[in-house]
Design an enzyme around this catalytic site. Structure first.
Site, PDB file in Angstrom:
ATOM      1  N   ASN A 158       0.891  -1.142  -0.301  1.00 48.57           N
ATOM      2  CA  ASN A 158       0.314   0.039   0.020  1.00 48.57           C
ATOM      3  C   ASN A 158       1.121   1.380   0.167  1.00 48.57           C
ATOM      4  OD1 ASN A 158      -2.322   0.896  -0.107  1.00 48.57           O
ATOM      5  ND2 ASN A 158      -2.492   1.152   2.212  1.00 48.57           N
ATOM      6  N   TYR A 164       5.378  -0.253   7.550  1.00 47.43           N
ATOM      7  CA  TYR A 164       3.636  -0.977   7.861  1.00 47.43           C
ATOM      8  C   TYR A 164       3.294  -2.599   7.000  1.00 47.43           C
ATOM      9  CZ  TYR A 164      -1.235  -2.093   9.279  1.00 47.43           C
ATOM     10  OH  TYR A 164      -2.640  -2.360  10.063  1.00 47.43           O
ATOM     11  N   LYS A 168       3.914  -6.436   8.464  1.00 46.81           N
ATOM     12  CA  LYS A 168       2.323  -7.097   8.608  1.00 46.81           C
ATOM     13  C   LYS A 168       3.051  -8.523   7.385  1.00 46.81           C
ATOM     14  CE  LYS A 168      -0.853  -5.136  10.868  1.00 46.81           C
ATOM     15  NZ  LYS A 168      -0.794  -5.666  11.810  1.00 46.81           N
TER      16      LYS A 168
HETATM   17  P1  NDP Z   1      -5.720   0.682  16.898  1.00 46.30           P
HETATM   18  O1  NDP Z   1      -5.030   1.929  17.300  1.00 46.30           O
HETATM   19  O2  NDP Z   1      -7.172   1.247  17.206  1.00 46.30           O
HETATM   20  O3  NDP Z   1      -5.640   0.077  18.396  1.00 46.30           O
HETATM   21  C1  NDP Z   1      -4.073   0.075  18.249  1.00 46.30           C
HETATM   22  C2  NDP Z   1      -4.078  -1.276  20.102  1.00 46.30           C
HETATM   23  O4  NDP Z   1      -2.516  -1.958  19.912  1.00 46.30           O
HETATM   24  C3  NDP Z   1      -4.564  -0.189  20.745  1.00 46.30           C
HETATM   25  O5  NDP Z   1      -4.615  -1.566  22.230  1.00 46.30           O
HETATM   26  C4  NDP Z   1      -2.768  -0.250  21.133  1.00 46.30           C
HETATM   27  O6  NDP Z   1      -2.960   0.394  22.362  1.00 46.30           O
HETATM   28  C5  NDP Z   1      -2.450  -0.980  20.745  1.00 46.30           C
HETATM   29  N1  NDP Z   1      -0.436  -0.544  20.950  1.00 46.30           N
HETATM   30  C6  NDP Z   1       0.187  -0.530  20.218  1.00 46.30           C
HETATM   31  N2  NDP Z   1       1.279   0.143  20.563  1.00 46.30           N
HETATM   32  C7  NDP Z   1       1.425  -0.562  21.510  1.00 46.30           C
HETATM   33  C8  NDP Z   1       2.439  -0.897  22.308  1.00 46.30           C
HETATM   34  N3  NDP Z   1       3.977  -0.236  22.320  1.00 46.30           N
HETATM   35  N4  NDP Z   1       2.523  -1.802  23.373  1.00 46.30           N
HETATM   36  C9  NDP Z   1       1.431  -2.209  23.830  1.00 46.30           C
HETATM   37  N5  NDP Z   1       0.056  -1.940  23.146  1.00 46.30           N
HETATM   38  C10 NDP Z   1       0.686  -1.622  21.654  1.00 46.30           C
HETATM   39  O7  NDP Z   1      -6.080  -0.274  15.957  1.00 46.30           O
HETATM   40  P2  NDP Z   1      -6.614  -1.223  15.664  1.00 46.30           P
HETATM   41  O8  NDP Z   1      -7.579  -1.835  16.438  1.00 46.30           O
HETATM   42  O9  NDP Z   1      -7.359  -0.409  13.930  1.00 46.30           O
HETATM   43  O10 NDP Z   1      -5.556  -2.625  14.763  1.00 46.30           O
HETATM   44  C11 NDP Z   1      -5.718  -3.194  15.322  1.00 46.30           C
HETATM   45  C12 NDP Z   1      -4.535  -4.589  14.651  1.00 46.30           C
HETATM   46  O11 NDP Z   1      -5.326  -4.704  13.304  1.00 46.30           O
HETATM   47  C13 NDP Z   1      -3.214  -3.795  14.355  1.00 46.30           C
HETATM   48  O12 NDP Z   1      -2.250  -4.426  14.076  1.00 46.30           O
HETATM   49  C14 NDP Z   1      -3.782  -2.955  12.959  1.00 46.30           C
HETATM   50  O13 NDP Z   1      -2.090  -3.127  12.023  1.00 46.30           O
HETATM   51  C15 NDP Z   1      -4.357  -4.307  12.378  1.00 46.30           C
HETATM   52  N6  NDP Z   1      -5.110  -3.943  11.135  1.00 46.30           N
HETATM   53  C16 NDP Z   1      -6.008  -2.943  11.477  1.00 46.30           C
HETATM   54  C17 NDP Z   1      -6.989  -2.850  10.044  1.00 46.30           C
HETATM   55  C18 NDP Z   1      -8.267  -1.476  10.329  1.00 46.30           C
HETATM   56  O14 NDP Z   1      -8.451  -1.043   9.082  1.00 46.30           O
HETATM   57  N7  NDP Z   1      -7.894  -1.022  11.309  1.00 46.30           N
HETATM   58  C19 NDP Z   1      -6.926  -3.458   8.974  1.00 46.30           C
HETATM   59  C20 NDP Z   1      -6.116  -4.080   8.922  1.00 46.30           C
HETATM   60  C21 NDP Z   1      -5.017  -4.304  10.147  1.00 46.30           C
HETATM   61  P3  NDP Z   1      -2.210   1.307  23.847  1.00 46.30           P
HETATM   62  O15 NDP Z   1      -2.244   2.719  22.774  1.00 46.30           O
HETATM   63  O16 NDP Z   1      -3.013   1.895  25.019  1.00 46.30           O
HETATM   64  O17 NDP Z   1      -1.103   1.289  23.711  1.00 46.30           O
END
Ligand code: NDP
Length: 256
Positions: A158, A164, A168
């Site tokens: 992408n 990213y 992935k």
């Molecule tokens: P969000 O940004 O809504 O949530 C991300 C989550 O990851 C949060 O709970 C955050 O918690 C946690 N996180 C990030 N960095 C850390 C860290 N260093 N330590 C611990 N926790 C961490 O993302 P989504 O729910 O949209 O995405 C969830 C997963 O799905 C990801 O891996 C994303 O790449 C994947 N994904 C999402 C898509 C989409 O369209 N939304 C599509 C394809 C894949 P906190 O900040 O509290 O630490």
């Protein structure tokens, strides 16, 4: 129970313990809630303790069991400690969901070392750290489920997401390899590739990018976090005992 609810996948995970990274919001929160509803005890991992507490409170309000494990998933010692604590507290770890992830999008000529390292470390190193820690307990028990959230960006790339997409795609290679290493111990290792899912991550892209994305999705809509959680429930269930090393795409036909 509403008609929509009754049509969702029904899985019985009572007596099992799950750990979900990134359970403070978005897809990870939906996964944690779904596992809790299915009867699993859920260890909720992320950095934001207050948001994790909200996830735990929702699981408990629905009659489930859950606990907060604040942790930066990029830190090796913390990952090991969280897994050890869950096993010490609940006696076992049956299901690991590697979901935590971030984006730092920019085109390759402008991408900084930091943007590259942050994404690779959060999205890929964390999967290695938690899997390595959890697998020891699963090998001992000769059962387990490891499910990692990759992305369609890891399959098709992408623009603006070289960091990213690399992270992935790395999850996919990691999943296929660990699945082969561990299949004889009755531990399955699979990945899910969501397409465009409505969460804070995609909200941040704004309405114009979202409308453009919808045009590229044959289903003509964004997916929901619950639809990704349903795929996790299937892979965590007994029905998926013979499914390992697979990549389950949940994208409304985007990569078809
Ligand atoms: P969000 O940004 O809504 O949530 C991300 C989550 O990851 C949060 O709970 C955050 O918690 C946690 N996180 C990030 N960095 C850390 C860290 N260093 N330590 C611990 N926790 C961490 O993302 P989504 O729910 O949209 O995405 C969830 C997963 O799905 C990801 O891996 C994303 O790449 C994947 N994904 C999402 C898509 C989409 O369209 N939304 C599509 C394809 C894949 P906190 O900040 O509290 O630490």
């Amino acid at each position: 129970m509403s008609e929509t609810k009754s049509r969702r996948i029904q899985v019985d995970l009572s007596g099992q313990t799950a750990l979900v990274t990134g359970a403070s919001r978005g897809i990870g929160k939906s996964i944690a809630l779904a596992l809790g509803r299915a009867g699993a005890k859920v260890a909720c991992v992320a950095r934001s303790e207050s948001k994790l507490a909200e996830t735990v409170a929702e699981i408990q309000a629905a009659g489930g069991t859950a606990a907060v494990y604040p942790c930066d998933v990029t830190d090796s010692a913390s990952a090991q400690k969280v897994v050890e604590s869950v096993v010490a507290e609940w006696g076992q770890l049956d299901i690991l969901v590697n979901n935590a992830g971030i984006t730092r999008d920019t085109l390759i000529p402008r991408m900084s070392d930091e943007e590259w390292d942050d994404v690779i470390t959060t999205n890929l190193r964390s999967v290695f750290l938690f899997t390595r820690s959890a697998i020891q307990e699963m090998m001992r028990k000769r059962s387990g489920r490891i499910i990692s959230i990759s992305s369609v960006s890891g399959i098709m790339g992408n623009p603006g997401q070289s960091n990213y997409s690399a992270s992935k795609a790395g999850i996919i290679g990691f999943t296929q390899t660990v699945a082969r290493e561990i299949a004889g111990r009755k531990v399955t290792v699979n990945a899910i590739c969501p397409g465009f899912i409505a969460t804070e991550m995609t909200d941040a892209l704004g309405p114009i990018v979202q409308e453009e994305a919808k045009k590229r999705i044959p289903a003509k809509r964004l997916g929901t976090a619950e639809e990704v959680a349903d795929a996790v429930l299937f892979l965590a269930s007994d029905s998926a005992a013979y499914v390992t090393g697979q990549i389950l795409v949940v994208d409304g036909g985007m990569t078809a």
